[in-house]
Design a protein around this motif. Sequence first.
Motif, PDB file in Angstrom:
ATOM      1  N   ARG A  62       0.835  -1.194   0.000  1.00  0.00           N
ATOM      2  CA  ARG A  62       0.000   0.000   0.000  1.00  0.00           C
ATOM      3  C   ARG A  62       0.871   1.245   0.000  1.00  0.00           C
ATOM      4  NH1 ARG A  62      -3.685  -2.433   4.192  1.00  0.00           N
ATOM      5  NH2 ARG A  62      -2.824  -0.943   5.657  1.00  0.00           N
ATOM      6  N   LYS A  63       0.397   2.258  -0.704  1.00  0.00           N
ATOM      7  CA  LYS A  63       1.126   3.527  -0.719  1.00  0.00           C
ATOM      8  C   LYS A  63       0.799   4.317   0.546  1.00  0.00           C
ATOM      9  CE  LYS A  63       1.037   3.883  -5.766  1.00  0.00           C
ATOM     10  NZ  LYS A  63       0.456   4.579  -6.931  1.00  0.00           N
ATOM     11  N   LEU A  64       1.690   5.243   0.887  1.00  0.00           N
ATOM     12  CA  LEU A  64       1.491   6.085   2.063  1.00  0.00           C
ATOM     13  C   LEU A  64       1.394   7.539   1.589  1.00  0.00           C
ATOM     14  CD1 LEU A  64       1.434   5.702   5.183  1.00  0.00           C
ATOM     15  CD2 LEU A  64       3.817   6.374   5.195  1.00  0.00           C
ATOM     16  N   PHE A  65       0.217   8.144   1.771  1.00  0.00           N
ATOM     17  CA  PHE A  65       0.001   9.504   1.300  1.00  0.00           C
ATOM     18  C   PHE A  65       0.057  10.488   2.468  1.00  0.00           C
ATOM     19  CE2 PHE A  65      -2.070   6.989  -2.036  1.00  0.00           C
ATOM     20  CZ  PHE A  65      -1.584   7.609  -3.180  1.00  0.00           C
ATOM     21  N   VAL A  66       0.867  11.526   2.326  1.00  0.00           N
ATOM     22  CA  VAL A  66       0.912  12.620   3.309  1.00  0.00           C
ATOM     23  C   VAL A  66       0.143  13.783   2.698  1.00  0.00           C
ATOM     24  CG1 VAL A  66       2.395  14.149   4.648  1.00  0.00           C
ATOM     25  CG2 VAL A  66       3.190  11.842   4.079  1.00  0.00           C
ATOM     26  N   LEU A  67      -0.897  14.256   3.389  1.00  0.00           N
ATOM     27  CA  LEU A  67      -1.759  15.300   2.833  1.00  0.00           C
ATOM     28  C   LEU A  67      -1.364  16.684   3.334  1.00  0.00           C
ATOM     29  CD1 LEU A  67      -5.362  13.766   2.936  1.00  0.00           C
ATOM     30  CD2 LEU A  67      -3.524  13.383   1.307  1.00  0.00           C
ATOM     31  N   ASP A  68      -1.263  17.621   2.392  1.00  0.00           N
ATOM     32  CA  ASP A  68      -1.036  19.020   2.734  1.00  0.00           C
ATOM     33  C   ASP A  68      -2.383  19.651   3.113  1.00  0.00           C
ATOM     34  OD1 ASP A  68       0.079  21.478   3.056  1.00  0.00           O
ATOM     35  OD2 ASP A  68       0.576  21.830   0.948  1.00  0.00           O
ATOM     36  N   THR A  69      -2.338  20.787   3.806  1.00  0.00           N
ATOM     37  CA  THR A  69      -3.565  21.456   4.269  1.00  0.00           C
ATOM     38  C   THR A  69      -4.488  21.811   3.108  1.00  0.00           C
ATOM     39  OG1 THR A  69      -2.134  22.464   5.930  1.00  0.00           O
ATOM     40  CG2 THR A  69      -4.387  23.298   5.800  1.00  0.00           C
ATOM     41  N   ASN A  70      -3.905  22.280   1.993  1.00  0.00           N
ATOM     42  CA  ASN A  70      -4.755  22.758   0.891  1.00  0.00           C
ATOM     43  C   ASN A  70      -5.590  21.648   0.260  1.00  0.00           C
ATOM     44  OD1 ASN A  70      -2.856  21.537  -1.047  1.00  0.00           O
ATOM     45  ND2 ASN A  70      -1.537  23.276  -0.543  1.00  0.00           N
ATOM     46  N   ILE A  71      -5.193  20.391   0.449  1.00  0.00           N
ATOM     47  CA  ILE A  71      -6.006  19.276  -0.075  1.00  0.00           C
ATOM     48  C   ILE A  71      -7.340  19.228   0.665  1.00  0.00           C
ATOM     49  CG2 ILE A  71      -6.146  16.774  -0.400  1.00  0.00           C
ATOM     50  CD1 ILE A  71      -4.035  18.170  -2.154  1.00  0.00           C
ATOM     51  N   LEU A  72      -7.291  19.395   1.996  1.00  0.00           N
ATOM     52  CA  LEU A  72      -8.513  19.315   2.805  1.00  0.00           C
ATOM     53  C   LEU A  72      -9.358  20.584   2.668  1.00  0.00           C
ATOM     54  CD1 LEU A  72      -7.053  17.609   5.996  1.00  0.00           C
ATOM     55  CD2 LEU A  72      -8.392  16.559   4.181  1.00  0.00           C
ATOM     56  N   LEU A  73      -8.750  21.678   2.223  1.00  0.00           N
ATOM     57  CA  LEU A  73      -9.536  22.891   1.943  1.00  0.00           C
ATOM     58  C   LEU A  73     -10.187  22.793   0.569  1.00  0.00           C
ATOM     59  CD1 LEU A  73      -7.104  25.656   3.273  1.00  0.00           C
ATOM     60  CD2 LEU A  73      -9.093  24.677   4.423  1.00  0.00           C
TER      61      LEU A  73
END
Length: 457
Positions: free
Chosen positions: A6-17
Motif C-alpha cells: 500500500r502507498k502512504l500519502f501525506v496530505l497538505d492542508t490545501n487538499i482538505l480545503l
Amino acid sequence: MGDTDRKLFVLDTNILLHEPLAIYSFQEHDVVIPMTVLEELDRIKDSKRDVARDARVAIRALEALFKDATPDEISEGIPINRGKESSGHIAILADFELQETIKAFADKAGDNRILNATLYLQNKRAPREVILVTKDINMRLRAKGAGVRYVEDYRSDQLIDDVEYLTKGFQQIEGDFWASVEQVESKNLAGRTFHTLAKAPFEPTYLNQYVIDDSDFVGRVAEINEDSISLKDLSRERLMHRRAWDIAPKNIYQAMAMDALLDPDIDLVILTGAAGSGKTLLALATALEQSIEKNMFDKIIVTRNTPDIGESIGFLPGSEEEKMLPWLAAVTDTLEALHKNDHCTEGSLKYICDKANIQFKSINFMRGRSIQNAFVLLDECQNLTASQIKTIITRCGEGTKIVCSGNLAQIDSQYLTPVTSGLTYMVERFKNFEGSANIHLNGVVRSRLAEYAEENL
C-alpha cells in the motif's frame, strides 16, 4: 500501517480545503495527516475567509474517524472504512517532535514541518512509496528539491486528463454536411424540422450539442437513442441575423451561444472562450432582452468570485452592491458598451438597471438563498471550485436561468489548474443534461489588437 504494497500519502492542508472529505478518496492506501495540517485548519476555521467552512467540514470528518480511538491507535493508524478488510488506514503524525532536517524559509515554517514529516516517513517506511499530495505548485517544487521522491497533485476530482479533451459544445463537419449523410428521416413538428440519422458518425455526442459544417448547415442534438440521433435543423442565416438588445452575432459560435441563451427550454448555459470572444456581452444582451422586452425574468443577478472578499470588502465604502462594483467592472463596462450610442449613456444605464432590476451580489452571500424567476450571470467561473459552483447552481429555483462564463487560460487561484477548475468540472458533468448547453466561443472579436495579443503573447 505496515503493508508495503500500500502507498502512504501525506496530505497538505490545501487538499482538505479543496476537498474536505478527501481522506475517503484513498480507500485502499494509507493516509498520514501531519499535526501541522490540523494546526493550520484550526487557524483557518475561525477566519473570515471563504474556505473557513471547508476547514470546519474537514475537522468534523477527522473527528468522526478518530473519536473512539486511543492516542496509540491515532499514531499507528485506524481503518478509514471500518468493517472492510482491504481498507487503508489513517494516522496523525506528531511532526513537531521530529528532529529538524530542513532549514528552508522561516516564513513558511508550517510547510517546512510538513516536508520534514514526509522525509522522516520516507526514511522510516522504506521501501514503501511515501507520496506528498499538495495542490501548491511551489510546494511540489520545494519538496522535490528537498529530496521527497514522490510528489503529486490531488486528482481524484479530475474528470479529464487534458483540457484539450474538454467538449466544445459543437461538432464541426468538414465540407458539406449532407454529402456525408447516407440515410436520413426528416419530419416537421410544430414548425420545426428534425432529422433522424445514424448515431455512429457523430460519436461521442451529447444532448444540445450543435453540429455545423463549412457551408450553411446548423443543427442541434435534440434526442439520442441507442443507434440514432435526432437533429433539430437551425437555419444558419436566421441564427446569424438574430438580434438581442440590438446585438447581432459576429460569427457562428456567437450565433450558437445566442440560440442557447434565448432558448427558454435551456436552464444552464456554459460559455467558455478566450478574452474578447463575447461571453459577457452576449449574456448581458440576452438577459436584458428577455427581462425587459419579453418579461421572462423578474431580475438579473450578476455575481462572480472575489478571491480576497473576506478581508477587503469591509474596507470599501457603501452597500454590498457598491462594494462589489470594483470586481464587476467587466459587467458595467459591457453595459456601457451596449448603450454607448444612447443620447445619455449614464441616464440609460440607471434606467436599465432599475427597469431590469439588475443586482450585483457576492458569491459569499449566495449560500442559503433560493433564487426564483431570475437570470443569473456567474462571471469568471474558472476561479471557482466544483463545490462553489454547486453551491450557486443549487440555489436556482423555478423560472431561473443561469449562465456561467469563464476562460480557462486566466485562472488566478493558486490551487486550481484548467483540469481541476470548477468550470471544467461543470462542462463535463452537465454534458448529458437535457436542460443545459455548452458553447466554446472561438475567435476574438474585441479588436484586432486583442486578437493579436491572444495569439502571440
